[in-house]
Design a protein around this motif. Structure first.
Motif, mmCIF file in Angstrom:
data_model
loop_
_atom_site.group_PDB
_atom_site.id
_atom_site.type_symbol
_atom_site.label_atom_id
_atom_site.label_comp_id
_atom_site.label_asym_id
_atom_site.label_seq_id
_atom_site.Cartn_x
_atom_site.Cartn_y
_atom_site.Cartn_z
ATOM 1 N N ALA A 17 0.834 -1.200 0.000
ATOM 2 C CA ALA A 17 0.000 0.000 0.000
ATOM 3 C C ALA A 17 0.869 1.251 0.000
ATOM 4 O O ALA A 17 0.601 2.209 -0.728
ATOM 5 C CB ALA A 17 -0.929 0.000 1.211
ATOM 6 N N ALA A 18 1.932 1.242 0.804
ATOM 7 C CA ALA A 18 2.840 2.383 0.863
ATOM 8 C C ALA A 18 3.541 2.583 -0.477
ATOM 9 O O ALA A 18 3.661 3.714 -0.970
ATOM 10 C CB ALA A 18 3.858 2.181 1.976
ATOM 11 N N GLU A 19 4.001 1.505 -1.081
ATOM 12 C CA GLU A 19 4.675 1.601 -2.376
ATOM 13 C C GLU A 19 3.699 2.038 -3.468
ATOM 14 O O GLU A 19 4.042 2.836 -4.331
ATOM 15 C CB GLU A 19 5.303 0.258 -2.732
ATOM 16 N N PHE A 20 2.476 1.531 -3.426
ATOM 17 C CA PHE A 20 1.469 1.845 -4.439
ATOM 18 C C PHE A 20 1.103 3.328 -4.418
ATOM 19 O O PHE A 20 0.995 3.964 -5.457
ATOM 20 C CB PHE A 20 0.225 0.979 -4.210
ATOM 21 N N THR A 21 0.910 3.869 -3.227
ATOM 22 C CA THR A 21 0.480 5.257 -3.120
ATOM 23 C C THR A 21 1.639 6.237 -3.158
ATOM 24 O O THR A 21 1.488 7.358 -3.617
ATOM 25 C CB THR A 21 -0.300 5.503 -1.815
ATOM 26 N N GLY A 22 2.774 5.829 -2.618
ATOM 27 C CA GLY A 22 3.919 6.729 -2.563
ATOM 28 C C GLY A 22 3.737 7.870 -1.575
ATOM 29 O O GLY A 22 4.484 8.841 -1.599
ATOM 30 N N VAL A 23 2.737 7.783 -0.705
ATOM 31 C CA VAL A 23 2.460 8.884 0.221
ATOM 32 C C VAL A 23 2.802 8.575 1.666
ATOM 33 O O VAL A 23 2.751 9.457 2.506
ATOM 34 C CB VAL A 23 0.979 9.335 0.158
ATOM 35 N N ALA A 24 3.135 7.348 1.973
ATOM 36 C CA ALA A 24 3.385 7.007 3.368
ATOM 37 C C ALA A 24 4.230 5.750 3.453
ATOM 38 O O ALA A 24 4.422 5.046 2.462
ATOM 39 C CB ALA A 24 2.063 6.808 4.100
ATOM 40 N N SER A 25 4.689 5.469 4.652
ATOM 41 C CA SER A 25 5.451 4.251 4.894
ATOM 42 C C SER A 25 4.514 3.138 5.355
ATOM 43 O O SER A 25 3.343 3.375 5.674
ATOM 44 C CB SER A 25 6.511 4.506 5.957
ATOM 45 N N GLU A 26 5.052 1.936 5.424
ATOM 46 C CA GLU A 26 4.293 0.795 5.923
ATOM 47 C C GLU A 26 3.778 1.067 7.339
ATOM 48 O O GLU A 26 2.615 0.815 7.650
ATOM 49 C CB GLU A 26 5.209 -0.425 5.915
ATOM 50 N N ARG A 27 4.630 1.617 8.195
ATOM 51 C CA ARG A 27 4.236 1.918 9.576
ATOM 52 C C ARG A 27 3.135 2.970 9.633
ATOM 53 O O ARG A 27 2.234 2.906 10.467
ATOM 54 C CB ARG A 27 5.446 2.378 10.378
ATOM 55 N N THR A 28 3.200 3.945 8.728
ATOM 56 C CA THR A 28 2.166 4.984 8.694
ATOM 57 C C THR A 28 0.820 4.381 8.330
ATOM 58 O O THR A 28 -0.199 4.699 8.938
ATOM 59 C CB THR A 28 2.538 6.103 7.712
ATOM 60 N N PHE A 29 0.803 3.476 7.342
ATOM 61 C CA PHE A 29 -0.455 2.834 6.969
ATOM 62 C C PHE A 29 -1.016 2.011 8.119
ATOM 63 O O PHE A 29 -2.224 2.007 8.354
ATOM 64 C CB PHE A 29 -0.289 1.973 5.713
#
Length: 83
Positions: A17-29
């Motif tokens: 999800a983080a890579e797909f959106t480019g807006v956050a990190s894994e931890r943020t999600f």
């Protein structure tokens, strides 16, 4: 490791999800899911998944209109070039 369910929805793990959106990190999600800020599915084993269509909505810009609360910022200012 995208996961497709029987309804055809594609689900992603937090890293994807983080890579797909480019807006956050894994931890943020994961934090956003815990705080209820982003739609997600929590499996019985505790794993968190995000539906791709929900992520697409998250990153789709919403155009400003003259009826927007901040429309004066975009439409009513008299912009002048400096120099």
């Amino acid at each position: 490791m995208n996961i497709r369910n029987s309804d055809g929805y594609i689900f992603m793990v937090p890293k994807e999800a983080a890579e797909f959106t480019g807006v956050a990190s894994e931890r943020t999600f994961l934090r956003w899911a815990r705080e209820g800020k982003v739609a997600h599915v929590r499996l019985p084993n505790g794993r968190v998944l995000f539906r791709q269509s929900d992520l697409e909505e998250l990153i789709t810009p919403i155009p400003a209109t003259a009826d927007s609360p901040d429309s004066d910022v975009l439409f009513d200012r008299d912009w002048q070039a400096e120099g």
